[in-house]
Motif scaffolding. Sequence first.
Motif, PDB file in Angstrom:
ATOM      1  N   LYS B  86       0.803  -1.119   0.007  1.00 22.03           N
ATOM      2  CA  LYS B  86       0.131   0.075   0.038  1.00 22.03           C
ATOM      3  C   LYS B  86       1.053   1.274  -0.119  1.00 22.03           C
ATOM      4  O   LYS B  86       2.007   1.315   0.782  1.00 22.03           O
ATOM      5  CB  LYS B  86      -0.701  -0.069   1.304  1.00 22.03           C
ATOM      6  N   ILE B  87       0.479   2.024  -0.822  1.00 25.99           N
ATOM      7  CA  ILE B  87       1.302   3.373  -0.737  1.00 25.99           C
ATOM      8  C   ILE B  87       0.738   4.586  -0.228  1.00 25.99           C
ATOM      9  O   ILE B  87       1.286   5.628  -0.313  1.00 25.99           O
ATOM     10  CB  ILE B  87       2.222   3.639  -2.147  1.00 25.99           C
ATOM     11  N   GLY B  88      -0.620   4.603  -0.455  1.00 23.72           N
ATOM     12  CA  GLY B  88      -1.286   5.795   0.028  1.00 23.72           C
ATOM     13  C   GLY B  88      -2.845   5.692   0.376  1.00 23.72           C
ATOM     14  O   GLY B  88      -3.414   4.512   0.134  1.00 23.72           O
ATOM     15  N   GLN B  89      -3.299   6.529   1.253  1.00 25.83           N
ATOM     16  CA  GLN B  89      -4.846   6.305   1.677  1.00 25.83           C
ATOM     17  C   GLN B  89      -5.410   7.711   1.904  1.00 25.83           C
ATOM     18  O   GLN B  89      -4.501   8.594   2.340  1.00 25.83           O
ATOM     19  CB  GLN B  89      -4.912   5.306   2.522  1.00 25.83           C
ATOM     20  N   GLY B  90      -6.757   7.796   1.742  1.00 22.86           N
ATOM     21  CA  GLY B  90      -7.517   8.928   2.256  1.00 22.86           C
ATOM     22  C   GLY B  90      -8.837   8.528   2.673  1.00 22.86           C
ATOM     23  O   GLY B  90      -9.128   7.180   2.575  1.00 22.86           O
ATOM     24  N   MET B  92     -11.300   8.275   0.836  1.00 22.07           N
ATOM     25  CA  MET B  92     -12.112   7.908  -0.005  1.00 22.07           C
ATOM     26  C   MET B  92     -11.718   6.517  -0.460  1.00 22.07           C
ATOM     27  O   MET B  92     -12.415   5.473  -0.869  1.00 22.07           O
ATOM     28  CB  MET B  92     -12.273   8.833  -1.494  1.00 22.07           C
ATOM     29  N   GLY B  93     -10.233   6.627  -1.143  1.00 16.50           N
ATOM     30  CA  GLY B  93      -9.796   5.397  -1.651  1.00 16.50           C
ATOM     31  C   GLY B  93      -8.468   5.025  -0.900  1.00 16.50           C
ATOM     32  O   GLY B  93      -7.770   5.805  -0.093  1.00 16.50           O
ATOM     33  N   THR B  94      -7.929   3.807  -1.260  1.00 14.88           N
ATOM     34  CA  THR B  94      -6.607   3.384  -0.969  1.00 14.88           C
ATOM     35  C   THR B  94      -5.524   3.371  -2.210  1.00 14.88           C
ATOM     36  O   THR B  94      -6.268   2.891  -3.217  1.00 14.88           O
ATOM     37  CB  THR B  94      -6.686   2.305  -0.034  1.00 14.88           C
ATOM     38  N   VAL B  95      -4.459   3.508  -2.069  1.00 16.53           N
ATOM     39  CA  VAL B  95      -3.826   3.239  -3.213  1.00 16.53           C
ATOM     40  C   VAL B  95      -2.633   2.259  -3.125  1.00 16.53           C
ATOM     41  O   VAL B  95      -2.002   2.340  -2.072  1.00 16.53           O
ATOM     42  CB  VAL B  95      -3.219   4.594  -3.812  1.00 16.53           C
ATOM     43  N   LYS B 112      -5.753   1.977  -7.309  1.00 17.10           N
ATOM     44  CA  LYS B 112      -6.446   3.239  -6.562  1.00 17.10           C
ATOM     45  C   LYS B 112      -7.734   2.359  -6.326  1.00 17.10           C
ATOM     46  O   LYS B 112      -8.608   1.972  -7.423  1.00 17.10           O
ATOM     47  CB  LYS B 112      -6.874   4.309  -7.153  1.00 17.10           C
ATOM     48  N   ASN B 115     -12.510   2.747  -1.035  1.00 13.05           N
ATOM     49  CA  ASN B 115     -12.817   2.053   0.451  1.00 13.05           C
ATOM     50  C   ASN B 115     -14.095   1.354   0.475  1.00 13.05           C
ATOM     51  O   ASN B 115     -14.838   2.117   0.011  1.00 13.05           O
ATOM     52  CB  ASN B 115     -12.635   2.945   1.635  1.00 13.05           C
TER      53      ASN B 115
END
Lengths: 186, 896
Positions: B86-90, B92-95, B112, B115
């Motif tokens: 995993k390299i990113g998240q927020g 709304m979504g996870t990357v 991407k 969630n």
Amino acid sequence: MTDDESVTTLLHQWRSGDASALNQLTPLVYEELRKRARAAFSAENAGHTLQPTALVHELFGRLAPANVNWQDRSHFYALCSRMMRRILVDHAKARSADKRGGKAAPIAVDIELIEDATNHEDLLSLDRAMEKLSELDARKAELLELQIFGGLSFRELEEITGLSSSTLDRDLRFAKTWLKTQLSSH
Amino acid sequence: MSSELWADMERLFHAALELPPGKRAAFLERECGDNRDLLDAVLELLNNSDTPAELDYIVGASARDWLEQSTLEQGDRAGSYRILRKIGQGGMGTVYLASRADDQYEQQVAIKIINQLAGENADVLRRFQDERQILANLQHPNITRLLDGGSLEDGSPFLVMEYVDGERIDRYCTARSLSVDAILRLFVKVCGAVEHAHQNLVIHRDLKPSNIAIDHDGEPKLMDFGVAKLIRSGGTSEDPQTLMDERVLTPLYASPEQLSGEPVSTLSDVYSLGVILYELMTGHRPFDGADSGTWAYARRVIETEPPSLRKQAGRPVDDSAAPAATPSRRRFNRDLDNIVLKALHRDAARRYQSVAALTRDIENYLARRPVSARPPSLPYLIQRFVQRNRLASVLILSSTITVTALGIALWQQAQVLAVERDVARDQLARTTAVLGLVEEMFTGLHPDNSGGKDVTVREMLDLAAVRLDADSAKAESAAAPARAVIQRIIGQTYNELGLIEPARQQLKEALSLHRGGQIRDDEEKLRALLDLSETYYLAFELEARLELANEALAFSEQLYGRGNLKTLEAASAVASSQHMLGELQQSRDRFADIYQRRRELQGATHRQTLGTLQSLGVLEHWLGNYDAALEDYSRCASQAEQTLGPSNTLTMSCLSRRGLVLETMGRYADAVEALEQHLALAEEVLGPNHPETLRSLHSLADAHRGLGQYAAAEPLFLDVLERRRTALGANHIETLQSEMKLARLYRLMGRYTEARPLIEHAVAEEVRQQGFAHPATLIAAQEQAELLLALDDLGPAEPLLKRILAAREEVLGSNHPELQRTLTGLARIDLARDKPLAARHYLERALALVEPHADYQRQEKEAVLTLLIASSEALQDSAASRRYRQQLASFSEDNR
């Protein structure tokens, strides 16, 4: 057979002295912890605040048979706490290896970059100190594992270990203080 | 460690904890004996026993990190891709970082995934689809490409995007300690990507450093069009749903209109780019504070102006481990400041109107070309200033005009300098300093900064002066040219406000900078000389003024030659000085010469030509050539009104002087009309205490006196005297003139005791300041003599009148109309002393002087004729007596 049923069965076999049951139980608990984690994570997005070590509690409530005796409870908590510890140690090792591998900070393609502010070495040091503690004083190490990785409260510890509160207090105090001296000396 | 040692440690640890801390060491020394290891171990335990538990924290942090990474695990599949990590998240979504599951390509991609819980929200799903559509439309080297899309087994949709293995732009810049120019070159590429999106009708709406990655080739990549919106026709979107979308934005980079829920346009992206550039330059966002992200923060963004880069640059950067070239140590050129502040204007209409325009200006800056960004335009600043003061008094309004004039003066100065900016570096420095002052005057001295009350113009100027002082305290000599210009202009404005002392201080300092040899700027030096001479004029320090004016004239002739306009300006100052010093004939001739030259050079209706015409009129007035003066004033007033407008200061001044000369000529009714017309304008335009206003008020009072309306005249005189004392000081020449005129009024009203102290003070002061022979002093002395005559105090009256006579003949010649008063006065004394022959001698001269002006010196002529009859009768010259009687009768008949 559902996961829940298999867990119950394995727990029973394990309590009956079937050591191999533990080997089968472990990946199930591990997977269940992950599932719980994912659900908890989503719940967090919905506005809840997650207490990570509460996972073990949640897991126990979900997996443990309704009529387990205190020994089973004790064993099962110990198992979950151990499992949690292993998951986190594995995770920390992997993340720590990422960092050491010199990979550029990962870039977020969405919203925010993952801030890997966690010091994974701290957890690994803690793990090593726990190992050392269990060599010197296995009972205290188990108590700490239950408290720190299992997230058990003082009252739950009293109930599960059967120790008096003063003994428990002295043991925990001494063991934690010693662990701290180990961590701070590195 | 032995189990025995372990057990001892535990025992002693608990035992020691039972003791007060002070007694533990001794206890342990005793218990441990020779076992130093045990002692040290227990002491270490005791040292750590009180520190807060950090074990829970370590585990908690680890657990959280793990939880956040556990939606998909390494090896999990997403369509034909295999998750790496995993390299990113927020929200709304996870990357995730992923690679092709079939390993067909080495290429890594970013996946991407929406969630789980967020995915139940139809709005989020719709947005996700939007993004897919938008990204598919955008093909630009600096925008991450959309490669693929799909959905997970549970139905969660995902996007596959180009993976940029790089660094966030802010960290990239900091880690490499990039120079300002290098950052700008990088930033221009980012702008290019945003511009491309805009051309494709896409607003990003969530631009921030974490959405801009720099890849291994140093190329920026713009990411995350997660909240981007297609631009609808008109460039703004007013869909209520869109407004709700804004709430998910990270507000730190959002524009004021986004924060206040207003429609968003491409200009919002311009704003966010401004914030990013600002942060890259200074290490801070413009409105950063402890409350960043809160409502109070949003309010600051919406309602206040950001501090300039240069102000912000002074702030320490929080990151103590920042590399040597921290942003806080950067130096910022004002142009760059202007660029950033223009992008950040809270009024979208005043921002760059496109990303392309912003880019152009940055490229201009990089090429060291002039940039389009300037402090807000002067008309805008003035408008804002007037708006702030719109409820204030007329006084503020009038002062606003003066300050507007100052602003324009500074502005023009800056424009002139800006044109020549490439010529010399000190000129560039001057340009920016001058512009900076204008900016500060109109924006820095905001009512917000003055505790909410209106800032008066005077306060504004004083603050500017103080600020200049403070600035210069730390500035080096290199700043001297800029300082000289600014001080000169401020001084000039004080002049216009009639504030003598601060004007003198500013201008003297400016001039001493020029004389100090630090500056080589002849034109500025000439201006400083002339402006300071103007201050001396206001202060009635006449010799000092003439000296400076002469210096300026010689300097200008040497620089530009005789016929040059600048030289004519200096010549005017000399002529004016000569006038004030009573060298009337020289002054008149000089003004006549200047007038001719200006007519030829600038045309008959040019403001300066008309100004000189007025001055010429003044001199004719003083020289007693009243008809010529009236002609000059009238022509000046009508032409100025036509070309400059009725409320122009020159128009008003000519009007006022026309009233003055009519009053002198005894045409009081005409005078009252002219003066009242002027007063109404002057009160409004110049303010009630402006010297010009007071001059008209003074003359109006005198005109009423001339009309015999003493009751109307007295309160006016008292008023003007009081205002002059306040505004100009008790010993100012014009204050003294009001005293003199009031004394005359009291004399005519028979209130001699009130007249006496007024006239005595006036004469004594005028003699002290400008000498007895000065034309103005002579008028006052004449009045003093008239009072003595009225009091029958002939002893002191006679020598005084004789002295006046001699001085008048000397200074003004023997034909000045005022001379008849002196002659008449002397005649009265002689008559009183039974010397009718001598009296008649004076009176005949007086009559000759009155004859040409009989139309407006009617009373005087009647008085002279009456005295002539008396003297003739005393001499028993019946023929002469009869002749004068007839003359008087016919004259009175004519005037009836």
